[in-house]
Design an enzyme around this catalytic site. Structure first.
Site, mmCIF file in Angstrom:
data_model
loop_
_atom_site.group_PDB
_atom_site.id
_atom_site.type_symbol
_atom_site.label_atom_id
_atom_site.label_comp_id
_atom_site.label_asym_id
_atom_site.label_seq_id
_atom_site.Cartn_x
_atom_site.Cartn_y
_atom_site.Cartn_z
ATOM 1 N N GLY A 156 -17.816 -19.817 -5.959
ATOM 2 C CA GLY A 156 -18.618 -18.732 -6.272
ATOM 3 C C GLY A 156 -19.804 -18.825 -5.318
ATOM 4 O O GLY A 156 -19.809 -18.382 -4.334
ATOM 5 N N SER A 179 -15.037 -23.443 -0.933
ATOM 6 C CA SER A 179 -15.846 -22.541 -0.862
ATOM 7 C C SER A 179 -17.314 -23.375 -1.218
ATOM 8 O O SER A 179 -17.768 -23.955 -0.847
ATOM 9 C CB SER A 179 -15.367 -21.337 -1.587
ATOM 10 O OG SER A 179 -16.165 -20.331 -1.172
ATOM 11 N N TRP A 180 -18.035 -22.324 -2.285
ATOM 12 C CA TRP A 180 -19.187 -22.806 -2.768
ATOM 13 C C TRP A 180 -18.905 -24.261 -3.430
ATOM 14 O O TRP A 180 -19.797 -25.222 -3.285
ATOM 15 C CB TRP A 180 -19.682 -22.005 -3.756
ATOM 16 C CG TRP A 180 -20.684 -22.911 -4.849
ATOM 17 C CD1 TRP A 180 -20.440 -23.093 -6.083
ATOM 18 C CD2 TRP A 180 -22.012 -23.241 -4.480
ATOM 19 N NE1 TRP A 180 -21.473 -23.668 -6.484
ATOM 20 C CE2 TRP A 180 -22.366 -23.794 -5.723
ATOM 21 C CE3 TRP A 180 -22.852 -22.998 -3.409
ATOM 22 C CZ2 TRP A 180 -23.774 -24.426 -5.594
ATOM 23 C CZ3 TRP A 180 -23.947 -23.732 -3.376
ATOM 24 C CH2 TRP A 180 -24.450 -24.194 -4.521
ATOM 25 N N ASP A 224 -10.402 -17.578 8.086
ATOM 26 C CA ASP A 224 -11.258 -17.602 6.902
ATOM 27 C C ASP A 224 -12.538 -16.747 7.368
ATOM 28 O O ASP A 224 -13.311 -17.172 8.151
ATOM 29 C CB ASP A 224 -11.756 -18.959 6.523
ATOM 30 C CG ASP A 224 -12.515 -19.014 5.316
ATOM 31 O OD1 ASP A 224 -13.267 -17.931 4.690
ATOM 32 O OD2 ASP A 224 -12.484 -19.973 4.692
ATOM 33 N N HIS A 280 -9.413 -17.240 3.475
ATOM 34 C CA HIS A 280 -10.196 -18.309 2.873
ATOM 35 C C HIS A 280 -9.573 -18.573 1.480
ATOM 36 O O HIS A 280 -9.982 -19.678 1.021
ATOM 37 C CB HIS A 280 -11.412 -17.187 2.477
ATOM 38 C CG HIS A 280 -12.565 -18.211 1.455
ATOM 39 N ND1 HIS A 280 -13.107 -18.920 2.192
ATOM 40 C CD2 HIS A 280 -12.709 -17.786 0.254
ATOM 41 C CE1 HIS A 280 -13.913 -19.318 0.934
ATOM 42 N NE2 HIS A 280 -13.651 -18.705 -0.082
#
Length: 332
Positions: A55, A122-123, A279, A308
């Site tokens: 996120g 990701s985050w 990605d 991604h």
């Protein structure tokens, strides 16, 4: 699946495990404002692993256990401040990277483990790195996917002009929502609107989320793109928290996570990175920059037919394989 050969040591992929039911669920008050939710599943006597969601603002679900053999691992899922089952939903006060690092360390203490494997995409890769660089003595190893280093140039690519060259029709909807005089700073313009509590704010949140979801997979997924239409609360929470973190560069100096002073703290920690070649949310150059900074203990595998999402088949298989390997080889 086709995997790039950047690491000398081969990585055997594996099939995802069935989602596991928690044997323990808890909430923990971490400030006067925030209470976070976390769960444990798998083997209570197994090797501890903490799953750090993306996120920021997505939260966790049972499917996030599927990378880990439940006979081998004690799996800890944590909903970050304002996300998932943590409360209050979408709250931005007292919500920074360093608050989340502190929360993870408090959860580690509550579950009573000395070290754990840290897994994030990701985050989640950003927060995993921030945690490891703050608590290297508590980090047995790292598995990262879709590396995001919270640098301005990465955010400019995703939200200002870079990704528009690859997904122009999706970008047009995202770009057109903002008046021309504000388009020099798309993130700032979205953030100001997301801070409101009205119908326009909800529409803004949905457009923000749908832009991200449209570019998340090599082949765009209509089900993923539609999720924020089906859950307005999730849409608002995700967009607000993401924009809050992004306009503040993750509450870090630009390039902080790959600075020599920081990387020197974690070079001894084994790390496996799985990265989609195409990605667009977190381009492969981010992971490669981390590889160049890290050195010899860094193993990176590029999936040549993935974007991604962790749910793309090649990426998922290698993430499972990385967890299987560490489950068999890491001792802590």
């Amino acid at each position: 699946m086709s995997a790039g050969k950047l690491a000398a040591v081969p990585l055997k992929g594996g099939e995802a495990y069935p989602p596991d039911t928690p044997y323990n669920e808890q909430t923990l008050a971490v400030s006067d404002i925030h209470t976070i939710y976390f769960s444990q599943s798998g083997n209570p006597e197994g090797k501890p692993v903490v799953f750090i969601h993306g996120g920021p603002g997505v939260g966790t679900s049972a499917k996030d256990t599927a990378y880990f053999n439940p006979a081998v691992y004690r799996i800890v899922l944590v909903d970050q401040r304002g996300a998932g089952k943590s409360t209050p939903a979408g709250e931005l006060r007292e919500n920074t990277t360093w608050d989340l690092v502190s929360d993870l360390e408090r959860v580690r203490g509550v579950v009573g483990v000395d070290k754990w494997l840290v897994f994030g995409g990701s985050w989640g890769s950003t927060l995993a790195l921030a945690y490891a660089e703050t608590h290297p003595d508590r980090t047995a190893g790292l598995i990262l996917r879709g590396v995001y280093l919270s640098r301005k140039k990465e955010l400019d690519f995703s939200y200002q002009d870079g990704a528009s060259h690859i997904f122009p029709e999706q970008w047009d909807k995202f770009y057109s929502h903002i008046p021309e005089e504000e388009r020099h700073d798309m993130m700032g313009a979205y953030y100001r609107r997301l801070l409101r509590d009205d119908d326009e704010s909800l529409l803004t949140a949905k457009i923000w989320d749908q832009w991200e979801d449209s570019i998340a997979k090599l082949i765009p997924d209509p089900v993923l793109i539609a999720r924020t239409e089906e859950d307005p609360r999730f849409a608002r929470t995700l967009a607000r928290i993401e924009a809050h973190y992004f306009v503040n560069l993750g509450f870090m100096a630009d390039g902080f996570l790959v600075a020599e002073e920081q990387i020197s703290k974690v070079r001894h920690i084994p790390v496996i990175v799985v990265q989609g070649r195409y990605d667009i949310v977190c381009p492969a150059v981010n992971a490669y920059d981390l590889k160049r900074a890290w050195g010899d203990s860094f193993r990176m595998y590029i999936v040549d037919d993935a974007g991604h999402s962790a749910q793309e088949p090649g990426t998922r298989r290698l993430l499972v394989g990385a967890a299987d390997e560490f489950g068999a080889t890491l001792q802590w």
